[in-house]
Design a protein around this motif. Structure first.
Motif, PDB file in Angstrom:
ATOM      1  N   TYR A 190      40.113 -20.526 -23.085  1.00  0.00           N
ATOM      2  CA  TYR A 190      39.972 -19.560 -24.182  1.00  0.00           C
ATOM      3  C   TYR A 190      41.012 -19.815 -25.274  1.00  0.00           C
ATOM      4  O   TYR A 190      40.734 -19.638 -26.465  1.00  0.00           O
ATOM      5  N   PHE A 191      42.218 -20.225 -24.873  1.00  0.00           N
ATOM      6  CA  PHE A 191      43.258 -20.520 -25.866  1.00  0.00           C
ATOM      7  C   PHE A 191      42.845 -21.703 -26.737  1.00  0.00           C
ATOM      8  O   PHE A 191      42.998 -21.669 -27.966  1.00  0.00           O
ATOM      9  N   LEU A 192      42.317 -22.759 -26.100  1.00  0.00           N
ATOM     10  CA  LEU A 192      41.897 -23.939 -26.862  1.00  0.00           C
ATOM     11  C   LEU A 192      40.729 -23.607 -27.800  1.00  0.00           C
ATOM     12  O   LEU A 192      40.682 -24.075 -28.944  1.00  0.00           O
ATOM     13  N   VAL A 247      38.118 -15.004 -33.656  1.00  0.00           N
ATOM     14  CA  VAL A 247      39.276 -15.624 -32.998  1.00  0.00           C
ATOM     15  C   VAL A 247      40.246 -14.551 -32.506  1.00  0.00           C
ATOM     16  O   VAL A 247      40.741 -14.618 -31.371  1.00  0.00           O
ATOM     17  N   ARG A 248      40.515 -13.574 -33.354  1.00  0.00           N
ATOM     18  CA  ARG A 248      41.462 -12.513 -32.972  1.00  0.00           C
ATOM     19  C   ARG A 248      40.972 -11.756 -31.742  1.00  0.00           C
ATOM     20  O   ARG A 248      41.756 -11.457 -30.822  1.00  0.00           O
ATOM     21  N   ALA A 249      39.678 -11.438 -31.703  1.00  0.00           N
ATOM     22  CA  ALA A 249      39.131 -10.708 -30.557  1.00  0.00           C
ATOM     23  C   ALA A 249      39.236 -11.532 -29.272  1.00  0.00           C
ATOM     24  O   ALA A 249      39.648 -11.024 -28.227  1.00  0.00           O
ATOM     25  N   ILE A 250      38.872 -12.810 -29.334  1.00  0.00           N
ATOM     26  CA  ILE A 250      38.943 -13.674 -28.145  1.00  0.00           C
ATOM     27  C   ILE A 250      40.380 -13.821 -27.666  1.00  0.00           C
ATOM     28  O   ILE A 250      40.681 -13.717 -26.471  1.00  0.00           O
ATOM     29  N   PHE A 251      41.301 -14.060 -28.608  1.00  0.00           N
ATOM     30  CA  PHE A 251      42.695 -14.304 -28.239  1.00  0.00           C
ATOM     31  C   PHE A 251      43.329 -13.063 -27.622  1.00  0.00           C
ATOM     32  O   PHE A 251      44.013 -13.141 -26.591  1.00  0.00           O
ATOM     33  N   GLU A 252      43.084 -11.886 -28.230  1.00  0.00           N
ATOM     34  CA  GLU A 252      43.699 -10.658 -27.723  1.00  0.00           C
ATOM     35  C   GLU A 252      43.163 -10.281 -26.347  1.00  0.00           C
ATOM     36  O   GLU A 252      43.921  -9.889 -25.455  1.00  0.00           O
ATOM     37  N   VAL A 261      43.172 -14.089 -23.764  1.00  0.00           N
ATOM     38  CA  VAL A 261      44.432 -14.818 -23.578  1.00  0.00           C
ATOM     39  C   VAL A 261      45.591 -13.850 -23.337  1.00  0.00           C
ATOM     40  O   VAL A 261      46.331 -13.981 -22.363  1.00  0.00           O
ATOM     41  N   LEU A 262      45.746 -12.859 -24.223  1.00  0.00           N
ATOM     42  CA  LEU A 262      46.832 -11.889 -24.068  1.00  0.00           C
ATOM     43  C   LEU A 262      46.515 -10.827 -23.031  1.00  0.00           C
ATOM     44  O   LEU A 262      47.412 -10.177 -22.512  1.00  0.00           O
ATOM     45  N   GLY A 263      45.206 -10.637 -22.742  1.00  0.00           N
ATOM     46  CA  GLY A 263      44.828  -9.676 -21.713  1.00  0.00           C
ATOM     47  C   GLY A 263      44.767  -8.244 -22.180  1.00  0.00           C
ATOM     48  O   GLY A 263      44.772  -7.326 -21.378  1.00  0.00           O
TER      49      GLY A 263
END
Length: 301
Positions: free
Chosen positions: A163-165, A217-222, A225-227
């Motif tokens: 997910y980060f990549l 991107v913001r939705a996926i990362f938060e 990745v950040l949980g």
């Protein structure tokens, strides 16, 4: 905003409760004429040897007092005989429901960490409460009870890495679109006297698509990745999808308007294609409206 551990626990709590209650019921007999404390302690030591994922094991009497020192593999944890726990949720819930229960996550007084507690009330053959047996499990390791495979944690790390990549790649795409849109806008401004409407439209489309991808991107990362989870608020959960689809609709509407101007001036015979694109944008708007309506109805239900 809930932490990912709490959300994952809420999804698996029935499996975790079933497993912990099975361990207690298998190793400690209930509803016997004589319930002996040494037999209960022996059962707890069997659980300790079988499952190492726990913080404390302890026994309360009918008044909520500890009848033994808490069993733990961490010598720094203090849970002394004689302490009273009759005001704890796991004690009075076990008495109220008269069965093995599992609590919500709460901070442990012994360690300060978030734990969940399985409490198992023991009755004699006449239904008199004798003891309440408790197991404290760290929230961070509770999922290992139902996913004990060593590769479970590795797979979670692998999923976060993927997910980060993906987030990084989409962010680069968003940045490139924004830079390209900025360049197009700069070129349009530099030739302000000979400004063409299509140059402004192209810059607007590029910036709009950049915004849509950045929201994604913001939705996926938060969340991945950040949980950070927003599932407790349906409005917030659907906000990213609505903004993304809305940005796409805006970009397509601008493109359709640009084609109308272009074909009207230089290629009138192709004007029908612009009409088709406008029809597609209309269907997208209808679909977005239906999505928002059903999402709102689901929240009310």
């Amino acid at each position: 905003m809930l932490s990912k551990e709490i959300v994952q626990f809420s999804e698996m709590r029935y499996e975790i409760r079933a497993y912990l209650c099975f361990l207690l019921q298998r190793n400690i007999k209930n509803h016997l004429p004589h319930i002996e404390l040494n037999k209960i302690i022996e059962g707890l030591h069997k659980i300790e040897r079988e499952v190492g994922i726990f913080e404390l094991l302890y026994i309360l009497d009918a008044g909520g007092n500890l009848v033994i020192d808490g069993i733990s593999r961490d010598s720094s944890l203090k849970c002394k005989k004689g302490e009273n726990h009759n005001d704890r949720a796991y004690f009075y819930r076990a008495l109220q429901e008269e069965k093995c229960i599992l609590t919500d996550p709460y901070p442990s007084l012994a360690s300060g960490n978030l734990v969940v507690t399985a409490a198992y009330p023991l009755y004699d053959h006449r239904g008199k409460l004798m003891y309440v047996v408790c197991i404290d499990v760290p929230l961070s390791r509770s999922l290992e009870l139902v996913h004990p495979m060593p590769w479970f944690g590795l797979f979670a790390i692998f999923g976060k890495s993927v997910y980060f990549l993906i987030s990084l790649a989409l962010f680069l795409v968003s940045a490139l679109l924004l830079v390209k849109g900025g360049i197009s806008m700069g070129e349009a401004l530099s030739s302000f006297g000979d400004l063409e409407i299509k140059d402004v439209f192209e810059a607007t489309i590029l910036v709009t698509l950049s915004l849509a991808i950045f929201d994604l991107v913001r939705a996926i990362f938060e969340e991945e990745v950040l949980g950070r989870q927003k599932s407790q608020d349906s409005k917030m959960a659907h906000k990213t999808m609505v903004r993304f689809l809305g940005s796409i609709v805006i970009a397509l509407a601008i493109e359709a308007l640009m084609l109308v101007f272009k074909f009207t001036i230089i290629e009138p015979e192709k004007l029908l294609y612009a009409v088709y694109l406008i029809g597609a944008v209309t269907f997208l708007l209808i679909g977005l409206a239906l999505y928002m309506r059903f999402a709102s109805k689901s929240k009310r239900d």
